[in-house]
Write a protein that holds these residues in place. Structure first.
Motif, PDB file in Angstrom:
ATOM      1  N   MET A   1       0.842  -1.178   0.000  1.00 47.79           N
ATOM      2  CA  MET A   1       0.000   0.000   0.000  1.00 47.79           C
ATOM      3  C   MET A   1       0.883   1.236   0.000  1.00 47.79           C
ATOM      4  O   MET A   1       2.039   1.165   0.391  1.00 47.79           O
ATOM      5  CB  MET A   1      -0.936  -0.008   1.204  1.00 47.79           C
ATOM      6  CG  MET A   1      -0.275   0.264   2.553  1.00 47.79           C
ATOM      7  SD  MET A   1      -1.410   0.418   3.942  1.00 47.79           S
ATOM      8  CE  MET A   1      -1.639   2.167   3.983  1.00 47.79           C
ATOM      9  N   GLU A   2       0.330   2.344  -0.438  1.00 46.99           N
ATOM     10  CA  GLU A   2       1.041   3.609  -0.398  1.00 46.99           C
ATOM     11  C   GLU A   2       0.385   4.526   0.616  1.00 46.99           C
ATOM     12  O   GLU A   2      -0.833   4.533   0.764  1.00 46.99           O
ATOM     13  CB  GLU A   2       1.042   4.285  -1.771  1.00 46.99           C
ATOM     14  CG  GLU A   2       2.043   3.701  -2.723  1.00 46.99           C
ATOM     15  CD  GLU A   2       2.285   4.605  -3.912  1.00 46.99           C
ATOM     16  OE1 GLU A   2       1.528   5.586  -4.112  1.00 46.99           O
ATOM     17  OE2 GLU A   2       3.230   4.319  -4.652  1.00 46.99           O
ATOM     18  N   ALA A   3       1.222   5.273   1.315  1.00 43.85           N
ATOM     19  CA  ALA A   3       0.725   6.246   2.284  1.00 43.85           C
ATOM     20  C   ALA A   3       1.442   7.562   2.041  1.00 43.85           C
ATOM     21  O   ALA A   3       2.672   7.599   1.996  1.00 43.85           O
ATOM     22  CB  ALA A   3       0.982   5.756   3.704  1.00 43.85           C
ATOM     23  N   ALA A   4       0.669   8.616   1.861  1.00 41.10           N
ATOM     24  CA  ALA A   4       1.250   9.947   1.682  1.00 41.10           C
ATOM     25  C   ALA A   4       1.508  10.556   3.054  1.00 41.10           C
ATOM     26  O   ALA A   4       0.654  10.512   3.933  1.00 41.10           O
ATOM     27  CB  ALA A   4       0.307  10.834   0.877  1.00 41.10           C
ATOM     28  N   ALA A   5       2.695  11.101   3.234  1.00 37.95           N
ATOM     29  CA  ALA A   5       3.067  11.696   4.512  1.00 37.95           C
ATOM     30  C   ALA A   5       2.284  12.982   4.757  1.00 37.95           C
ATOM     31  O   ALA A   5       2.143  13.810   3.872  1.00 37.95           O
ATOM     32  CB  ALA A   5       4.559  11.982   4.546  1.00 37.95           C
ATOM     33  N   LEU A   6       1.774  13.098   5.959  1.00 40.86           N
ATOM     34  CA  LEU A   6       1.024  14.284   6.372  1.00 40.86           C
ATOM     35  C   LEU A   6       1.856  15.106   7.348  1.00 40.86           C
ATOM     36  O   LEU A   6       2.809  14.607   7.946  1.00 40.86           O
ATOM     37  CB  LEU A   6      -0.273  13.870   7.070  1.00 40.86           C
ATOM     38  CG  LEU A   6      -1.226  12.984   6.288  1.00 40.86           C
ATOM     39  CD1 LEU A   6      -2.375  12.539   7.178  1.00 40.86           C
ATOM     40  CD2 LEU A   6      -1.739  13.724   5.072  1.00 40.86           C
ATOM     41  N   GLU A   7       1.456  16.352   7.555  1.00 39.50           N
ATOM     42  CA  GLU A   7       2.133  17.178   8.542  1.00 39.50           C
ATOM     43  C   GLU A   7       1.984  16.532   9.912  1.00 39.50           C
ATOM     44  O   GLU A   7       0.920  16.040  10.282  1.00 39.50           O
ATOM     45  CB  GLU A   7       1.521  18.582   8.585  1.00 39.50           C
ATOM     46  CG  GLU A   7       2.223  19.496   9.567  1.00 39.50           C
ATOM     47  CD  GLU A   7       1.646  20.897   9.605  1.00 39.50           C
ATOM     48  OE1 GLU A   7       2.060  21.649  10.496  1.00 39.50           O
ATOM     49  OE2 GLU A   7       0.792  21.227   8.771  1.00 39.50           O
ATOM     50  N   GLY A   8       3.064  16.495  10.652  1.00 34.54           N
ATOM     51  CA  GLY A   8       3.036  15.928  11.996  1.00 34.54           C
ATOM     52  C   GLY A   8       3.271  14.430  12.054  1.00 34.54           C
ATOM     53  O   GLY A   8       3.271  13.850  13.124  1.00 34.54           O
ATOM     54  N   GLN A   9       3.475  13.795  10.901  1.00 33.23           N
ATOM     55  CA  GLN A   9       3.710  12.359  10.910  1.00 33.23           C
ATOM     56  C   GLN A   9       5.200  12.059  10.994  1.00 33.23           C
ATOM     57  O   GLN A   9       6.034  12.791  10.466  1.00 33.23           O
ATOM     58  CB  GLN A   9       3.149  11.698   9.649  1.00 33.23           C
ATOM     59  CG  GLN A   9       1.671  11.475   9.692  1.00 33.23           C
ATOM     60  CD  GLN A   9       1.194  10.595   8.551  1.00 33.23           C
ATOM     61  OE1 GLN A   9       1.674  10.680   7.436  1.00 33.23           O
ATOM     62  NE2 GLN A   9       0.216   9.760   8.852  1.00 33.23           N
ATOM     63  N   SER A  10       5.489  10.969  11.655  1.00 31.70           N
ATOM     64  CA  SER A  10       6.835  10.419  11.663  1.00 31.70           C
ATOM     65  C   SER A  10       6.799   9.161  10.802  1.00 31.70           C
ATOM     66  O   SER A  10       5.731   8.705  10.387  1.00 31.70           O
ATOM     67  CB  SER A  10       7.261  10.071  13.097  1.00 31.70           C
ATOM     68  OG  SER A  10       6.478   8.990  13.579  1.00 31.70           O
ATOM     69  N   PHE A  11       7.965   8.576  10.560  1.00 29.17           N
ATOM     70  CA  PHE A  11       7.980   7.325   9.815  1.00 29.17           C
ATOM     71  C   PHE A  11       7.287   6.209  10.598  1.00 29.17           C
ATOM     72  O   PHE A  11       6.723   5.290  10.016  1.00 29.17           O
ATOM     73  CB  PHE A  11       9.400   6.930   9.415  1.00 29.17           C
ATOM     74  CG  PHE A  11       9.897   7.672   8.206  1.00 29.17           C
ATOM     75  CD1 PHE A  11       9.328   7.453   6.961  1.00 29.17           C
ATOM     76  CD2 PHE A  11      10.903   8.609   8.309  1.00 29.17           C
ATOM     77  CE1 PHE A  11       9.766   8.140   5.836  1.00 29.17           C
ATOM     78  CE2 PHE A  11      11.351   9.302   7.195  1.00 29.17           C
ATOM     79  CZ  PHE A  11      10.781   9.067   5.954  1.00 29.17           C
ATOM     80  N   LEU A  12       7.280   6.287  11.920  1.00 27.19           N
ATOM     81  CA  LEU A  12       6.550   5.299  12.718  1.00 27.19           C
ATOM     82  C   LEU A  12       5.046   5.424  12.495  1.00 27.19           C
ATOM     83  O   LEU A  12       4.334   4.424  12.425  1.00 27.19           O
ATOM     84  CB  LEU A  12       6.890   5.437  14.201  1.00 27.19           C
ATOM     85  CG  LEU A  12       8.313   5.030  14.577  1.00 27.19           C
ATOM     86  CD1 LEU A  12       8.613   5.397  16.022  1.00 27.19           C
ATOM     87  CD2 LEU A  12       8.533   3.559  14.349  1.00 27.19           C
ATOM     88  N   ASP A  13       4.553   6.654  12.372  1.00 25.74           N
ATOM     89  CA  ASP A  13       3.128   6.873  12.079  1.00 25.74           C
ATOM     90  C   ASP A  13       2.762   6.261  10.729  1.00 25.74           C
ATOM     91  O   ASP A  13       1.690   5.656  10.581  1.00 25.74           O
ATOM     92  CB  ASP A  13       2.795   8.370  12.059  1.00 25.74           C
ATOM     93  CG  ASP A  13       2.943   9.044  13.409  1.00 25.74           C
ATOM     94  OD1 ASP A  13       2.615   8.404  14.420  1.00 25.74           O
ATOM     95  OD2 ASP A  13       3.386  10.195  13.441  1.00 25.74           O
ATOM     96  N   ILE A  14       3.639   6.426   9.758  1.00 28.97           N
ATOM     97  CA  ILE A  14       3.388   5.872   8.428  1.00 28.97           C
ATOM     98  C   ILE A  14       3.456   4.344   8.471  1.00 28.97           C
ATOM     99  O   ILE A  14       2.603   3.656   7.919  1.00 28.97           O
ATOM    100  CB  ILE A  14       4.388   6.447   7.409  1.00 28.97           C
ATOM    101  CG1 ILE A  14       4.143   7.953   7.240  1.00 28.97           C
ATOM    102  CG2 ILE A  14       4.282   5.727   6.070  1.00 28.97           C
ATOM    103  CD1 ILE A  14       5.210   8.673   6.441  1.00 28.97           C
TER     104      ILE A  14
END
Length: 93
Positions: free
Chosen positions: A1-14
């Motif tokens: 799956m693909e996840a676009a990085a959002l403001e406030g996200q870390s790589f752990l969040d992704i």
């Protein structure tokens, strides 16, 4: 799956969006977990745990655990452990 990085996200969040924090190792071998993702960039996330990943997708949950600049303005020097002190009589046995 693909996840676009959002403001406030870390790589752990992704990574957790794929159902497992271990996914961080699969996103990109050249990143450090302390690096900040590029906002808006799509990252490939391996789905390790389908039920958890499906839960995030079904409920449109996109975790973002970092504090933004507006969040940090509410923190004062007297908040948290910085305001505490340990007395001289504190003994660890």
């Amino acid at each position: 799956m693909e996840a676009a990085a959002l403001e406030g996200q870390s790589f752990l969040d992704i990574a957790i969006q794929g159902g497992s924090l271990e996914n961080i190792l699969q996103i990109d071998p050249n990143i450090s977990i302390t690096d900040e993702p590029v906002i808006g960039k799509n990252y490939n996330v391996l789905v390790e745990n389908a039920p958890i990943s499906n839960y995030y997708q079904r409920n449109q949950i996109e975790p973002a655990t970092a504090l933004s600049d507006s969040d940090t303005s509410i923190i004062t020097p007297d908040d948290g452990i910085g305001a505490m002190s340990i007395e001289n009589t504190f003994i660890i046995r």
